[in-house]
Design an enzyme around this catalytic site. Structure first.
Site, short mmCIF file in Angstrom:
data_model
loop_
_atom_site.label_atom_id
_atom_site.label_comp_id
_atom_site.label_asym_id
_atom_site.label_seq_id
_atom_site.Cartn_x
_atom_site.Cartn_y
_atom_site.Cartn_z
N CYS A 2 -5.60 -62.34 -24.71
CA CYS A 2 -6.57 -61.26 -24.83
C CYS A 2 -6.35 -60.27 -23.70
O CYS A 2 -5.54 -60.51 -22.82
CB CYS A 2 -7.98 -61.83 -24.70
SG CYS A 2 -8.31 -63.19 -25.82
N LYS A 635 1.72 -59.44 -27.86
CA LYS A 635 2.91 -59.02 -27.12
C LYS A 635 3.50 -60.15 -26.30
O LYS A 635 4.70 -60.39 -26.30
CB LYS A 635 2.60 -57.82 -26.23
CG LYS A 635 3.79 -57.26 -25.50
CD LYS A 635 4.72 -56.57 -26.44
CE LYS A 635 6.07 -56.22 -25.87
NZ LYS A 635 7.08 -56.03 -26.86
C1 BG6 Z 1 5.82 -63.03 -28.30
C2 BG6 Z 1 6.18 -61.62 -28.77
O1 BG6 Z 1 4.45 -63.18 -28.15
O2 BG6 Z 1 6.43 -63.29 -27.04
C3 BG6 Z 1 7.69 -61.54 -28.88
O3 BG6 Z 1 5.57 -61.39 -30.04
C4 BG6 Z 1 8.31 -61.87 -27.54
O4 BG6 Z 1 8.08 -60.24 -29.28
C5 BG6 Z 1 7.84 -63.22 -27.02
O5 BG6 Z 1 9.70 -61.88 -27.69
C6 BG6 Z 1 8.27 -63.45 -25.59
O6 BG6 Z 1 7.66 -62.50 -24.76
P1 BG6 Z 1 8.27 -62.15 -23.31
O7 BG6 Z 1 7.34 -61.11 -22.78
O8 BG6 Z 1 8.19 -63.42 -22.50
O9 BG6 Z 1 9.66 -61.69 -23.47
#
Ligand code: BG6
Length: 640
Positions: A2, A635
């Site tokens: 969140c 994200k």
């Molecule tokens: C997920 C995202 O929650 O986390 C993906 O939807 C991302 O797009 C993955 O690749 C890993 O996130 P990060 O920030 O550790 O590269």
């Protein structure tokens, strides 16, 4: 995951619009529901609902709430369904406390059925216990500081929370979830303390932000205080402003440094500009971001640590795990003993880790809980932590011994696009530098990377200019049930990334299959019903001929094949071919540079990845899905 925001100002009575503005920048962290609570006089008003910031504001008129101090939240549901009642903020029984929370309170049921059994709960969430616990403890302790010390002893799990009390005080703390204070100096105060960069105990400011991410307040102030685990803050209103004090878990006041956020971030314009979506903007930005990543500064110690390690374990989640596979592929070629492992598997994997090893952690956000958990696990084994990250102000950077930034700028679209190709570029450079360190005949001069980046930028421009072709291919395949992306060698890694984009953005079951494996099972899935499609990553490298044979196997069963290739030799084998720019127009041989890692080892993965991003994006738009905020994901997920 969140997002949290809190804002207090002695110069403004319209905090709700500032809260909403910040929440719209944080929406990539979760968009199931939105809510704010604003204090006016001594009464706290809460407005919240299911949906994104714009829709909930339109429906519940959040911006109409008046007051000079407030908190806000966007939710990514973990405990309790997506409903108005489960939306944050949550309040105490007497309504004099409102809270917003990110993370998971593991012992919430115990607290609800124990200490709080006489309290009336309105939601199914774990978070609501924080409001009731504060209410319970405030009836037992006079000083809010003692209340916070007692609360942190009773809360178990991962959390970042902010509570608004109806006397105008804001309190909050974090444990394994990010929480950052943004301070807007009041005239005479901060300059003095800031000048000598000395740690100090109280900050006097005219207004103050507390948030999960600096993005929420970067356009108002570039002065941030990063709370460490188990620290808590108390923001008390005083004459003409606020006094911010920070304490350790025992309630001892501690000195904290103010960090000046990099100007790059503060000057970055966070809006879609002429693009319909952040995702499309970020796909187009790759013309520059890959070049910028190739020019990233890489600390020499970062390279020697990789060379000297008994073994390197490279890890990440989602797209960053696919980048980890690319790192394994390239670093093994320059003599590094390396293994790749999914972040959420590191503590369960059979790979034994000790102080002779290095964990190479790859992450866009630097806040993914599975990855931070792997980092803390490896650290507990004495392992050195190296990281490749996009958000320089993230927890991962603070927990790493050495880090390299990919400099891709803020990425708002939930599905990783520009960050993935920037990760590939930095990994390519790391491998080249290792090769040079091991054999000085290999070139690593700045001019090499300049010519490389201009060559790649040209190729990316050419591919983006073909977007209309991908839009028509998207029309053809948008209603299929299954997409199989095939490739061999390093191209199989890009097939994995392409399949992930098709899942994340177009909600289509997509699978990456190593082309050579088709005949050992998956070929059974192929028929002439057009309910599935095969995308063949078939560039003119040493896998070309083999993959053409696999394409013929699919065609022989009536399958429909889209070829992504820079070679026309067997063009007729595909139903549709998306032609890539030839990498030989600008390869390094012309520029007289010698590198252990050929130019195509970066150019081909990048050139194949972007059409897959654009295809997934176009299908999503044609199916009226929101490419920036796909359903059910966020994200970076800050809960394990
Ligand atoms: C997920 C995202 O929650 O986390 C993906 O939807 C991302 O797009 C993955 O690749 C890993 O996130 P990060 O920030 O550790 O590269």
């Amino acid at each position: 995951m969140c997002s949290i925001i809190a804002y207090a100002s002695c110069n403004c009575n319209d905090v709700s619009s500032i809260l909403l503005d910040s929440l719209s920048l944080l929406e990539y962290r979760g968009y199931d529901s939105v809510g704010i609570a604003v204090l006016n006089g001594s009464s706290i008003s809460v407005r919240k609902g299911v949906g994104n910031v714009k829709d909930v504001n339109r429906k519940h008129r959040l911006e109409e709430l008046v007051g000079s101090i407030g908190i806000g939240h966007t939710r990514w549901a973990t405990h309790g369904s997506i409903s108005d009642l489960n939306a944050h903020p949550h309040t105490s029984c007497d309504g004099r406390i409102a809270i917003v929370h990110n993370g998971i309170i593991d012992n919430y049921l115990e607290l609800r059925e124990g200490i709080l059994k006489d309290h009336s709960f309105k939601s199914e969430t774990d978070s609501e216990v924080i409001a009731h616990m504060l209410e319970h403890l405030l009836s037992r302790h006079k000083d809010i500081k003692d209340v916070m010390v007692a609360l942190l002893r009773l809360l178990h799990g991962s959390y970042a929370f902010v509570a608004l009390l109806n006397d105008g005080t804001l309190v909050g703390s974090r444990h394994n979830e990010p929480l950052i204070v943004g301070v807007v100096p009041s005239a005479n105060s901060i300059l003095y303390h800031y000048a000598n960069r000395k740690k100090y105990n109280d900050v006097f400011c005219s207004s103050c932000f507390i948030s999960s991410d600096v993005l929420a307040f970067i356009k108002y102030t570039d002065k941030a205080i990063f709370l460490s685990n188990d620290e808590f803050f108390i923001l008390r209103p005083i004459k003409h402003g606020y006094r911010l004090s920070i304490y350790d878990a025992e309630g001892n006041k501690i000195g904290k440094q103010i960090t000046q956020i990099a100007w790059e971030l503060s000057s970055y314009v966070i809006d879609k500009g002429k693009y319909a979506h952040y995702t499309l903007k970020e796909i187009h930005e790759q013309e520059y971001t890959i070049a910028r990543a190739l020019c990233s500064k890489i600390n020499h110690e970062f390279i020697t640590r990789l060379i000297d390690a008994r073994r390197v374990i490279v890890t990440g989640s989602g797209s960053s795990y696919n980048a980890s596979l690319y790192a394994k592929h390239l670093l093994a070629r320059v003599g590094v003993n390396i293994d790749a492992c999914i972040a959420s598997e590191v503590r369960y994997s059979s790979i034994s880790i000790d102080s002779n090893d290095v964990l190479l952690a790859i992450s866009q956000s630097g806040e993914t809980a599975d990855l931070l958990d792997a980092v803390r696990y490896a650290k507990s084994k004495g392992c050195k932590i190296l990281s490749i990250v996009n958000v320089n102000t993230s927890s991962l950077v603070r927990e790493s011994d050495y880090f390299t930034s990919i400099n891709a700028g803020p990425e708002i679209g939930v599905a990783a696009t520009k960050s993935f190709t920037a990760q590939l570029a930095v990994i390519y450079k790391v491998a080249s530098l290792i090769a040079h360190e091991n054999n000085s005949n290999y070139d690593y001069s700045i001019y090499y990377y300049d010519s490389l980046s201009s060559a790649i930028s040209k190729g990316v421009r050419d591919i983006i200019a073909r977007e209309h072709l991908l839009s028509s291919i998207a029309d053809t395949i948008k209603d299929v049930n299954d997409i199989y992306v095939i490739g061999k060698g390093v191209n199989h890694i890009i097939a994995l990334e392409g399949a992930l984009k098709l899942k994340e953005l177009a909600y289509i079951h997509a699978e990456a299959i190593n082309a050579g494996e088709l005949k050992h099972g998956p070929l059974a899935l192929i028929d002439n019903s057009r309910s599935s499609v095969v995308i063949a990553l078939n560039v003119k490298d040493n896998t070309y001929k083999d993959v053409i044979n696999n394409v013929k196997e699919v065609k022989a069963r009536g399958g429909y094949v889209i070829g992504i290739s820079d070679c026309y030799e067997y063009k007729e084998c595909y139903d549709v071919m998306l032609d890539l720019p030839s990498i030989y127009d600008t390869n390094e041989r012309d520029c007289g540079f010698v590198n252990a890692i050929s130019y195509e080892s970066l150019a081909y993965p990048v050139y194949q990845c972007i059409p897959l991003q654009l295809l997934a994006y176009n299908i999503a738009v044609k199916k009226n899905y929101n490419p920036d905020y796909p359903r059910n994901i966020a994200k970076s997920v800050t809960v394990t």
